[in-house]
Design a protein around this motif. Structure first.
Motif, short mmCIF file in Angstrom:
data_model
loop_
_atom_site.label_atom_id
_atom_site.label_comp_id
_atom_site.label_asym_id
_atom_site.label_seq_id
_atom_site.Cartn_x
_atom_site.Cartn_y
_atom_site.Cartn_z
N ALA A 72 0.86 -1.18 0.00
CA ALA A 72 0.00 0.00 0.00
C ALA A 72 0.89 1.23 0.00
CB ALA A 72 -0.92 0.01 1.22
N THR A 98 -3.61 3.80 0.97
CA THR A 98 -4.37 3.39 -0.21
C THR A 98 -3.67 2.23 -0.91
OG1 THR A 98 -3.23 5.07 -1.53
CG2 THR A 98 -5.37 5.66 -0.59
N SER A 99 -4.50 1.27 -1.40
CA SER A 99 -3.93 0.10 -2.07
C SER A 99 -4.73 -0.32 -3.30
CB SER A 99 -3.84 -1.08 -1.09
OG SER A 99 -5.13 -1.43 -0.62
N ARG A 100 -5.80 0.35 -3.61
CA ARG A 100 -6.61 -0.01 -4.78
C ARG A 100 -6.31 0.95 -5.92
NH1 ARG A 100 -12.65 -1.52 -2.42
NH2 ARG A 100 -11.96 -3.20 -1.05
N TRP A 101 -5.81 0.49 -7.05
CA TRP A 101 -5.43 -0.92 -7.21
C TRP A 101 -3.96 -0.98 -7.51
CZ3 TRP A 101 -8.87 -4.33 -5.69
CH2 TRP A 101 -10.21 -4.04 -5.76
N THR A 124 -6.93 -5.81 7.56
CA THR A 124 -7.41 -5.78 6.18
C THR A 124 -8.90 -5.45 6.14
OG1 THR A 124 -5.76 -7.38 5.44
CG2 THR A 124 -7.73 -7.17 4.09
N ALA A 150 -9.28 -1.70 6.78
CA ALA A 150 -8.73 -0.85 5.72
C ALA A 150 -9.51 -0.94 4.42
CB ALA A 150 -7.26 -1.22 5.47
N ASP A 151 -9.94 -2.15 4.05
CA ASP A 151 -10.51 -2.37 2.73
C ASP A 151 -11.97 -2.79 2.72
OD1 ASP A 151 -7.97 -1.83 1.73
OD2 ASP A 151 -7.39 -3.93 1.69
N ASP A 152 -12.50 -3.25 3.85
CA ASP A 152 -13.86 -3.80 3.89
C ASP A 152 -14.08 -4.77 2.73
OD1 ASP A 152 -16.44 -4.26 4.80
OD2 ASP A 152 -17.29 -2.53 3.74
N PRO A 153 -13.24 -5.81 2.60
CA PRO A 153 -13.34 -6.72 1.45
C PRO A 153 -14.59 -7.59 1.52
CG PRO A 153 -11.82 -7.61 3.05
CD PRO A 153 -12.21 -6.25 3.56
#
Length: 388
Positions: free
Chosen positions: A168, A173-176, A202, A205-208
């Motif tokens: 990240a 931020t990590s997307r994408w 995770t 941070a991302d709510d996957p």
């Protein structure tokens, strides 16, 4: 001695078996092709679901439905036919009753309750040969074979990073990081796994969502004609969140009804805000490490029928699994980008000096759009494919 025709049939059987990855646990994936004495294909099948017909039975049924007489024919199967009665009957006896004259299998069944099929076939006068394309068959069944030997699920750690190893940016931020092609490939990995595991970091941070895209699952459910070779055969994997303090919020995407979810929490965690959620309480990790005990988590999953795990957690959770020597395969997606700052892809894995570095053997490098996908195995791990 196996013939070239039988070798071709075994390659087909291995491909059939691979189409059921993610759908058969706690059973293995198995494919079967039945040939007549001249080498023509009479029927083929695969084990599709635990509790459903085994590959040999499905292949016999396909041959019968096509009006073929299999007496004197050859059954080519990726795993030694079973010799026990569970939710289905013994495949060795089904082949004997059908009048099959020869059975060629790739690998012997390592389980105590199912082994002995080859001996039963020979005792009934059926010519039997094992070992044909054993490496290929063991590779497709790597997760199941490893779980049989170790008594825990086979774990694949998947991560995405820039070329300088960042998962990240400095702002989080990590997307994408990686391309659409790499992300689609991750959905394939999810479809082939019994469980997908992430940590609470995770999740925050991302709510996957962690579910497999609908198309992969729907194609895998197909039972009729016209199934393509590339179709998956997966059901939705179990979504597992390692959340020591039960910090997951009730509205998290992972708690929807798209796939089953398990929240692993500490023994003293307050879960009153998670009514109706499947929660398991586990001991904390020892030796000064934070989080939950990894072997206890894997034992819980194994008891639930999970034989393959895709670890998608962040750097801390990945480090915990590696420190526990609980990673059997590493798949890294590397994007042609540099960040220079931000979290590394891997956290503390218990490595304090270069002499203790976790060495890997790279077995595959592939281009996915602009990215590289690297597949590697710990050199100290006796994986199923290495043993066969």
């Amino acid at each position: 001695m196996a013939t070239a025709t039988e070798a071709d049939a075994m390659r087909r059987a291995v491909a059939l078996a691979a189409r059921a990855l993610g759908a058969t646990s706690p059973n293995p994936v198995v494919g079967c092709v039945i040939l007549d004495p001249q080498g023509a294909v009479l029927g083929e099948g695969r084990h599709r679901r635990a509790g459903g017909p085994h590959a040999e039975v499905e292949a016999l049924a396909a041959a019968s439905a096509a009006g073929h007489d299999v007496r004197g024919g050859t059954a080519v199967v990726t795993l030694e036919p079973c010799n026990h009665t569970g939710r289905t009957g013994p495949c060795s006896q089904a082949l004997i009753d059908a009048g099959i004259g020869r059975v060629v299998f790739a690998i012997a069944d390592p389980t105590g309750n199912a082994t002995g099929g080859a001996a039963a076939l020979r005792a009934a006068g059926v010519s039997t040969e094992g070992g044909l394309l054993a490496h290929e068959a063991a590779t497709v069944n790597m997760a199941w074979l490893t779980s049989v030997r170790l008594g825990r699920p086979f774990v694949t750690w998947k991560y995405a990073a820039t070329l300088d190893g960042r998962s990240a940016a400095a702002d989080g931020t990590s997307r994408w990081i990686t391309s659409a092609a790499s992300r689609a490939d991750v959905h394939r990995l999810r479809a082939e796994a019994d469980a997908v595991v992430v940590g609470s970091g995770t999740l925050r941070a991302d709510d996957p969502h962690l579910a497999v895209r609908g198309q992969l699952v729907e194609e895998g459910e197909g039972e009729g004609e016209g199934e393509g070779e590339g179709e998956g055969a997966a059901v939705q994997p179990l979504r597992v969140v390692v959340d020591t303090h039960a910090s997951v919020k009730p509205g998290a995407r992972v708690l929807d009804d798209a796939a089953p979810t398990l929240i692993a929490v500490g023994e003293d965690a307050d879960t009153g805000h998670l009514p109706g959620v499947d929660v398991v309480r586990l001991p904390r990790a020892g030796a000064g490490r934070g989080g939950l005990d990894v072997p206890a988590l894997l034992a819980e999953l194994y008891g639930r029928g999970v034989r393959s795990v895709l670890l998608e957690g962040g750097p801390a959770l990945a480090g915990s699994f590696l420190a526990a020597k609980a990673v059997d395969r590493v798949i890294g997606y590397l994007a042609p980008a540099l960040l220079g700052a931000g979290p590394a892809a891997l956290g503390d894995a218990g490595v304090g000096t270069i002499a203790r570095a976790l060495r890997l053997e790279v077995t595959d490098v592939a281009r996915l759009g602009p990215d590289l996908r690297i597949t590697a195995f710990p050199t100290t791990s006796a994986t199923a494919s290495e043993e066969n």
